[in-house]
Motif scaffolding. Sequence first.
Motif, PDB file in Angstrom:
ATOM      1  N   ALA B  87       0.852  -1.192   0.000  1.00 43.63           N
ATOM      2  CA  ALA B  87       0.000   0.000   0.000  1.00 43.63           C
ATOM      3  C   ALA B  87       0.882   1.234   0.000  1.00 43.63           C
ATOM      4  CB  ALA B  87      -0.913   0.021   1.240  1.00 43.63           C
ATOM      5  N   PHE B  88       0.218   2.395  -0.073  1.00 44.69           N
ATOM      6  CA  PHE B  88       0.887   3.689   0.031  1.00 44.69           C
ATOM      7  C   PHE B  88       0.635   4.191   1.446  1.00 44.69           C
ATOM      8  CE2 PHE B  88       3.060   7.164  -1.564  1.00 44.69           C
ATOM      9  CZ  PHE B  88       2.350   8.352  -1.498  1.00 44.69           C
ATOM     10  N   TYR B  89       1.718   4.477   2.186  1.00 46.45           N
ATOM     11  CA  TYR B  89       1.581   4.874   3.584  1.00 46.45           C
ATOM     12  C   TYR B  89       1.874   6.363   3.731  1.00 46.45           C
ATOM     13  CZ  TYR B  89       1.283  -0.036   4.750  1.00 46.45           C
ATOM     14  OH  TYR B  89       0.862  -1.341   4.846  1.00 46.45           O
ATOM     15  N   LEU B  90       0.968   7.054   4.387  1.00 42.66           N
ATOM     16  CA  LEU B  90       1.093   8.488   4.582  1.00 42.66           C
ATOM     17  C   LEU B  90       1.166   8.828   6.062  1.00 42.66           C
ATOM     18  CD1 LEU B  90      -1.514   9.564   1.924  1.00 42.66           C
ATOM     19  CD2 LEU B  90       0.844  10.335   1.948  1.00 42.66           C
ATOM     20  N   CYS B  91       2.110   9.687   6.387  1.00 42.27           N
ATOM     21  CA  CYS B  91       2.254  10.205   7.740  1.00 42.27           C
ATOM     22  C   CYS B  91       1.744  11.642   7.742  1.00 42.27           C
ATOM     23  CB  CYS B  91       3.720  10.160   8.148  1.00 42.27           C
ATOM     24  SG  CYS B  91       4.075  10.820   9.780  1.00 42.27           S
ATOM     25  N   ALA B  92       1.143  12.065   8.828  1.00 36.96           N
ATOM     26  CA  ALA B  92       0.642  13.426   8.933  1.00 36.96           C
ATOM     27  C   ALA B  92       0.898  13.952  10.340  1.00 36.96           C
ATOM     28  CB  ALA B  92      -0.854  13.492   8.615  1.00 36.96           C
ATOM     29  N   SER B  93       0.851  15.269  10.469  1.00 36.54           N
ATOM     30  CA  SER B  93       0.985  15.865  11.797  1.00 36.54           C
ATOM     31  C   SER B  93       0.061  17.067  11.905  1.00 36.54           C
ATOM     32  CB  SER B  93       2.429  16.282  12.069  1.00 36.54           C
ATOM     33  OG  SER B  93       2.792  17.402  11.277  1.00 36.54           O
ATOM     34  N   SER B  94      -0.263  17.433  13.132  1.00 35.37           N
ATOM     35  CA  SER B  94      -1.109  18.601  13.361  1.00 35.37           C
ATOM     36  C   SER B  94      -0.821  19.161  14.745  1.00 35.37           C
ATOM     37  CB  SER B  94      -2.592  18.239  13.244  1.00 35.37           C
ATOM     38  OG  SER B  94      -3.010  17.475  14.379  1.00 35.37           O
ATOM     39  N   THR B  95      -1.290  20.381  14.973  1.00 35.49           N
ATOM     40  CA  THR B  95      -1.223  20.913  16.322  1.00 35.49           C
ATOM     41  C   THR B  95      -2.258  20.189  17.170  1.00 35.49           C
ATOM     42  OG1 THR B  95      -2.841  22.633  15.797  1.00 35.49           O
ATOM     43  CG2 THR B  95      -0.503  23.187  15.522  1.00 35.49           C
ATOM     44  N   PHE B  96      -2.043  20.209  18.453  1.00 35.57           N
ATOM     45  CA  PHE B  96      -2.992  19.618  19.404  1.00 35.57           C
ATOM     46  C   PHE B  96      -2.927  20.468  20.654  1.00 35.57           C
ATOM     47  CE2 PHE B  96      -5.740  16.691  21.307  1.00 35.57           C
ATOM     48  CZ  PHE B  96      -5.256  16.292  22.552  1.00 35.57           C
ATOM     49  N   TYR B  97      -3.963  21.258  20.864  1.00 29.97           N
ATOM     50  CA  TYR B  97      -3.956  22.213  21.965  1.00 29.97           C
ATOM     51  C   TYR B  97      -5.307  22.211  22.658  1.00 29.97           C
ATOM     52  CZ  TYR B  97      -3.507  26.660  24.448  1.00 29.97           C
ATOM     53  OH  TYR B  97      -3.457  27.628  25.425  1.00 29.97           O
ATOM     54  N   ARG B  98      -5.273  21.989  23.937  1.00 29.48           N
ATOM     55  CA  ARG B  98      -6.504  21.954  24.741  1.00 29.48           C
ATOM     56  C   ARG B  98      -7.518  20.983  24.147  1.00 29.48           C
ATOM     57  NH1 ARG B  98      -7.726  28.178  26.853  1.00 29.48           N
ATOM     58  NH2 ARG B  98      -5.807  28.363  28.089  1.00 29.48           N
ATOM     59  N   GLY B  99      -6.995  19.841  23.723  1.00 27.40           N
ATOM     60  CA  GLY B  99      -7.879  18.789  23.255  1.00 27.40           C
ATOM     61  C   GLY B  99      -8.400  18.958  21.841  1.00 27.40           C
ATOM     62  N   VAL B 100      -7.885  19.962  21.112  1.00 29.64           N
ATOM     63  CA  VAL B 100      -8.371  20.225  19.756  1.00 29.64           C
ATOM     64  C   VAL B 100      -7.239  20.049  18.751  1.00 29.64           C
ATOM     65  CG1 VAL B 100      -9.400  21.916  18.204  1.00 29.64           C
ATOM     66  CG2 VAL B 100     -10.096  21.839  20.604  1.00 29.64           C
ATOM     67  N   THR B 101      -7.491  19.260  17.714  1.00 29.87           N
ATOM     68  CA  THR B 101      -6.508  19.116  16.648  1.00 29.87           C
ATOM     69  C   THR B 101      -6.896  20.016  15.476  1.00 29.87           C
ATOM     70  OG1 THR B 101      -7.733  17.248  15.746  1.00 29.87           O
ATOM     71  CG2 THR B 101      -5.941  16.753  17.257  1.00 29.87           C
ATOM     72  N   ASP B 102      -5.891  20.495  14.775  1.00 29.37           N
ATOM     73  CA  ASP B 102      -6.115  21.404  13.650  1.00 29.37           C
ATOM     74  C   ASP B 102      -5.791  20.692  12.347  1.00 29.37           C
ATOM     75  OD1 ASP B 102      -5.226  24.937  13.156  1.00 29.37           O
ATOM     76  OD2 ASP B 102      -6.747  23.665  12.242  1.00 29.37           O
ATOM     77  N   THR B 103      -5.557  21.458  11.291  1.00 30.82           N
ATOM     78  CA  THR B 103      -5.275  20.907   9.961  1.00 30.82           C
ATOM     79  C   THR B 103      -4.146  19.890  10.024  1.00 30.82           C
ATOM     80  OG1 THR B 103      -5.872  23.025   9.001  1.00 30.82           O
ATOM     81  CG2 THR B 103      -4.621  21.501   7.604  1.00 30.82           C
TER      82      THR B 103
END
Lengths: 115, 115
Positions: B87-103
Amino acid sequence: KNQVEQSPQSLIILEGKNCTLQCNYTVSPFSNLRWYKQDTGRGPVSLTIMTFSENTKSNGRYTATLDADTKQSSLHITASQLSDSASYICVVRKAKTGGYNKLIFGAGTRLAVHP
Amino acid sequence: DGGITQSPKYLFRKEGQNVTLSCEQNLNHDAMYWYRQDPGQGLRLIYYSQIVNDFQKGDIAEGYSVSREKKESFPLTVTSAQKNPTAFYLCASSTFYRGVTDTQYFGPGTRLTVL
């Protein structure tokens, strides 16, 4: 069941023409909806994000619409360019009910722009 | 692709072998994710981590393992227990602040092929 359905599965258009991609979802509770562009063999890149209260949002030649009542979104591409050839993925985020805000991904629409 | 790197770009594995996919980010994001992408399907979440030394199973964690010893790094090991790892494997990251993740920002992906 939380689902995101996209249509058409694939689309071929001529350079300079407009096109509209569709996304229907059954995700609940709804938080927001994003459109991503994914070039072949690359990671997706965010184009637009829309929340419940937003009907239309533009990003250059890309215009996304959202009808939260009918749970439908569209992505309109104006004056297409060869570089628009890619897969376009609709992603709906569930409102947080504890822990991770789950993302539900559509299978994507593969767009080919021909000269 | 933002500040997220994945390596290698292509990986070939013999059946019965474990392999580790690398994912590094310099965006100072707290949250990181691993997805799997198969033709005609939406991205599916394998594992995610919102803080160092903690991670959670996604929808298809069986046959995979992860670690999060550093904020910048979130390697994924595909074990021999994974029945269909190609398969094609993708890694991602986002901010995580006060229990909320963003883009979520995605890396360029690793294409794994089992021979």
